[in-house]
Design an enzyme around this catalytic site. Structure first.
Site, PDB file in Angstrom:
ATOM      1  N   SER A 414       0.832  -1.207   0.000  1.00 34.51           N
ATOM      2  CA  SER A 414       0.000   0.000   0.000  1.00 34.51           C
ATOM      3  C   SER A 414       0.861   1.250   0.000  1.00 34.51           C
ATOM      4  O   SER A 414       0.334   2.354  -0.028  1.00 34.51           O
ATOM      5  CB  SER A 414      -0.929  -0.008   1.210  1.00 34.51           C
ATOM      6  N   HIS A 435      -2.777  -2.758  -5.766  1.00 37.30           N
ATOM      7  CA  HIS A 435      -3.149  -2.439  -4.384  1.00 37.30           C
ATOM      8  C   HIS A 435      -4.654  -2.630  -4.201  1.00 37.30           C
ATOM      9  O   HIS A 435      -5.451  -1.871  -4.751  1.00 37.30           O
ATOM     10  CB  HIS A 435      -2.723  -0.987  -4.086  1.00 37.30           C
ATOM     11  N   GLU A 447      -6.094  -0.196  -7.080  1.00 36.49           N
ATOM     12  CA  GLU A 447      -5.134   0.861  -7.429  1.00 36.49           C
ATOM     13  C   GLU A 447      -3.887   0.178  -7.993  1.00 36.49           C
ATOM     14  O   GLU A 447      -3.091  -0.395  -7.252  1.00 36.49           O
ATOM     15  CB  GLU A 447      -4.797   1.675  -6.161  1.00 36.49           C
ATOM     16  N   ASN A 485      -3.393   6.506  -0.348  1.00 43.75           N
ATOM     17  CA  ASN A 485      -2.816   6.632   0.990  1.00 43.75           C
ATOM     18  C   ASN A 485      -1.986   7.901   1.154  1.00 43.75           C
ATOM     19  O   ASN A 485      -1.822   8.396   2.261  1.00 43.75           O
ATOM     20  CB  ASN A 485      -1.985   5.390   1.331  1.00 43.75           C
TER      21      ASN A 485
END
Ligand code: 3HC
Length: 706
Positions: A414, A435, A447, A485
């Site tokens: 991540s 991800h 992702e 993130n």
């Protein structure tokens, strides 16, 4: 796209039956030329003395995907859907709609106005307008209720469900289902109806299912939806319209629906949801791939790690029939992982969302293993172990040895550097990030993260793979935290500063909930557990990459963990818990008061508006930097990331769309004010400054024309 009405709906005659073929790519939507073509061809069929019956079919094995969404918000041209429906409804020759592929939204409403519908067994029908912030405005709320009853209509329309032709027949929405060619069946059906003679059924005039309906069913629905539909217009209006079908006459009901549709059409939530509809489709496209690049076929998947993520990824694959080889280092870990997957499936059987046979088939597609050699014939292997670079590099070196040439080597990291992971192999061109979001079998976002050496085929393959397993793929570049993130970090940091300045976990969470997030950040952290983040911070402090004495360091999370509060699982974290019920804890506020004193901060009342502006503002500013650096291909990809992976309310369209609606100049003002007060973490993004100064949207279009 054909713009000529004669081409948009073709006319030919089979014996004594006229066949009207709608051919309006890409999906036979009810665009202007198609509507005009339908009027023209229905007239032609009425006037054709050789014709006894009429069949309406869609070209390319699909019926009609609904209103042409591109026309929303633009001036209306040509005939209305209503005119076509009345022509079919009042026709002296029987009209049969032959449905293959999809009949959705206005497409199903078109068919429901005809006296008869024959569908191919593989066809799907539905009224998914609610997903666009709309209600079925072509008589769908009235006719579905009158044919199938209000309870069925509420379920179908409020949930935007696609149902099978067989289910449609069971509900009375379809007259006949065929396994053979639908055109042949529809022609035969039409001929038989012509022989029987009229008058033919008018679905809108049926009354049997709308008499003596208990009004309590509508109240119950409104009550149940009150929280879930916060900020939305369409679901409430849908309930009103279905109720109207039970209380008003057919024409009054249609008029009621027309007015309710107009309200939805003009609501900001409609613009936001339509934005996301196109954004989702756009996100799957990669701007810089050569035109001749083809994705490699994925027929078998390897997964490393049978934990929560690995198990969820495996479920996503086997759910669409893709066999999975699932690797763990120890037999106990494999057993535990498989038993968790089985438990998840058992819950879905109990809920009725899956049959036991489907579950048995899915479980049968998972081959557990302890041996990397079993990946030898996998087309993609996804590593889903904990975030440790050394461990990941070791795994990728092993994969490099055992995987066949051309296999995609993917990591579910991540945040870690894809290029560094790829450097452990001799084939960095095949390495890429995939991800997933937890729970991976449920969350739609994928992702995909391109490394600097990921080949065009590798990128094309993981984008296609995302669609293959029913995800919404978005492509990101390689940086810490990628798109999602990285922005979440900015959001978390700002929330922590807000706490020190006077907010509380519950005031922030409540403001975010009122904005439309399903859950605030501190409740979310408590649910996930606070110990992992703590250990990561301590590791960074020990490594010298994080300074706990810096004024920008926000120590509350550490103090909470050091007091033995690890979140919901220990009964206390940012909140205290009675089971899953959270209540604000004065102890946490005391900690905040102490931290503020130590830092010389005077705590103050912070309004919900300031909380939302600062959290959204800091995210959007980071989003603009992500765009500027080419980490995201387009602003709308960031919206898709947040709407499908981070619970951003869909009816607000995503953070970048929110900013555009608010005005980029206003967002820049928030950024500048906070930059002056708080320094570098609010440094304005160049792109935001440029777009705001030029009066442009994110794509560089003048705001008025956007
Ligand atoms: N209007 C205009 N364009 C549409 C469209 C529509 N209703 N539906 C799909 N498209 C476009 C997409 O934007 C895409 O364009 P692109 O190639 O330029 O990106 C192209 O058609 C293909 O779409 P998909 O990639 O989604 O193709 P799939 O084959 O995967 O799916 C589908 C086909 C199931 C029909 C899917 O496109 C879909 O669900 N469409 C929307 C259906 C819908 O919501 N209908 C209701 C519309 S509102 C309405 O009818 C109001 C009425 O009540 C009055």
């Amino acid at each position: 796209m054909s713009l000529n009405p004669e081409d948009a709906v073709r006319y030919d005659v089979r014996g004594d039956v006229a066949v009207l073929t709608i051919d309006f790519p890409p999906v036979n939507a009810l665009g202007f030329p198609m509507r005009e073509g339908m009027v023209l061809r229905l007239k032609q069929a009425q006037e054709d003395s050789a014709v006894k019956a009429i069949v309406v079919i869609g070209a390319n094995d699909r019926f009609v995907a609904g209103a042409d969404i591109r026309e929303f918000g633009k001036p209306k041209q040509g005939p209305e859907l209503l005119q076509i429906q009345e022509m079919m409804e009042n026709s002296e020759k029987p009209v049969v709609c032959a449905i293959d592929g999809h009949a959705l939204g206005g497409g199903l409403e078109l068919a429901l106005a005809a006296p008869f519908r024959v569908a191919a067994s593989r066809a799907k029908i539905g009224l998914p307008e609610v997903n666009l912030g709309l209600l079925p405005g072509g008589g769908g709320t009235q006719r579905t209720t009158r044919i199938a009853g209000p309870e069925i209509a509420l379920d179908l329309i409020l949930n935007g469900k696609h149902i099978s032709a067989a289910k449609g027949k069971e509900l009375g929405l379809i007259d006949e289902v065929t396994d053979g060619p639908v055109l042949d069946a529809a022609i035969e059906f039409a001929r038989a109806r012509a022989t029987e003679g009229g008058p033919f059924p008018k679905t809108v005039e049926r009354t049997d299912k709308v008499q003596n309906v208990d009004p309590a069913i509508f109240e119950k629905e409104r009550k149940a939806g009150a929280k879930k539909w916060q900020g939305m217009v369409a679901p409430f209006k849908i309930v009103d319209c279905i109720e109207a079908a039970c209380t008003l006459g057919p024409r009054e009901g249609l008029q009621f629906e027309k007015e309710a549709f107009k309200v939805c059409l003009e609501a900001p939530s409609r613009a936001a949801q339509v934005h996301l509809f196109f954004a989702e489709r756009q996100a799957a496209k990669v701007n810089d791939l050569p035109a001749d690049v083809k994705p490699r076929p994925i027929k078998k998947v390897g997964i490393i790690g049978a934990g929560t993520m690995g198990g969820g990824i495996a479920m996503s694959c086997v759910n669409v029939g893709l066999p999975v080889v699932l690797l763990e280092v120890k037999q106990e870990a494999i057993d535990a992982g498989l038993s968790k997957v089985q438990q998840n499936y058992d819950i879905s059987v109990k809920r009725g969302s899956r049959s036991q046979a489907q579950v048995d088939k899915a479980m049968g597609l998972i081959t557990p293993t302890l041996d990397y050699a079993d990946f030898r014939d996998c087309d993609i292997v996804i590593e889903a172990v904990f975030e440790n670079m050394a461990v990941k590099k070791e795994i990728f070196a092993k994969l490099d040895e055992v995987c066949k040439p051309g296999a995609i080597l993917a990591t579910n990291t991540s945040a870690l550097d894809i290029d560094e992971i790829a450097s452990a192999t001799k084939r960095p061109e095949d390495v890429i990030g995939t991800h997933f979001f937890s729970p991976a079998n449920v969350m739609k976002l994928l992702e995909n993260v391109r490394g600097s050496k990921s080949s065009p085929e590798t990128i094309a393959t993981v984008m296609a793979f995302g669609k293959q397993i029913g995800k919404v793929p978005v492509l990101a570049g390689n940086c810490e935290g990628f798109i999602g993130n990285r922005m979440l970090k900015a959001y978390g940091t700002e929330s922590e500063h807000l706490l020190e300045q006077g907010a509380t976990p519950s005031s922030i969470d409540n403001a975010l909930k009122a904005f439309g997030f399903p859950m605030g950040i501190f409740l979310m952290r408590d649910m996930a557990g606070l110990d992992v983040g703590y250990r990561m911070r301590q590791g960074r402090i020990e490594a010298g990459t994080l300074d706990p004495n810096s004024p920008s360091y926000t120590p509350l999370a550490d103090r909470i963990v050091e007091a033995g509060r690890l979140g919901q699982k220990t009964g206390a974290g940012y909140y205290k818990y009675d089971g899953r019920d959270a209540t604000p804890d004065p102890l946490v506020e005391d900690m905040l008061i102490k931290i503020a004193q130590d830092k010389g901060i005077t705590r103050r009342e912070i309004s919900d508006e300031e909380i939302v502006d600062r959290i959204l503002g800091v995210m959007v500013n980071e989003g603009a930097k992500i765009l500027e650096e080419g980490i995201a291909q387009r602003a709308s990809d960031i919206d898709v990331t947040y709407a499908f992976g981070y619970g951003f309310p869909k009816y607000r369209g995503g953070p970048m769309f929110w900013a555009q609606q608010k005005g980029l100049d206003k967002v820049l003002e928030i950024v500048r004010t906070n930059h002056a007060a708080s320094g570098d973490r609010w440094k304005p993004a160049k792109l935001l400054e440029e777009r705001a100064a030029a009066g442009q949207d994110w794509d560089g279009k003048p705001v008025a024309a956007a």
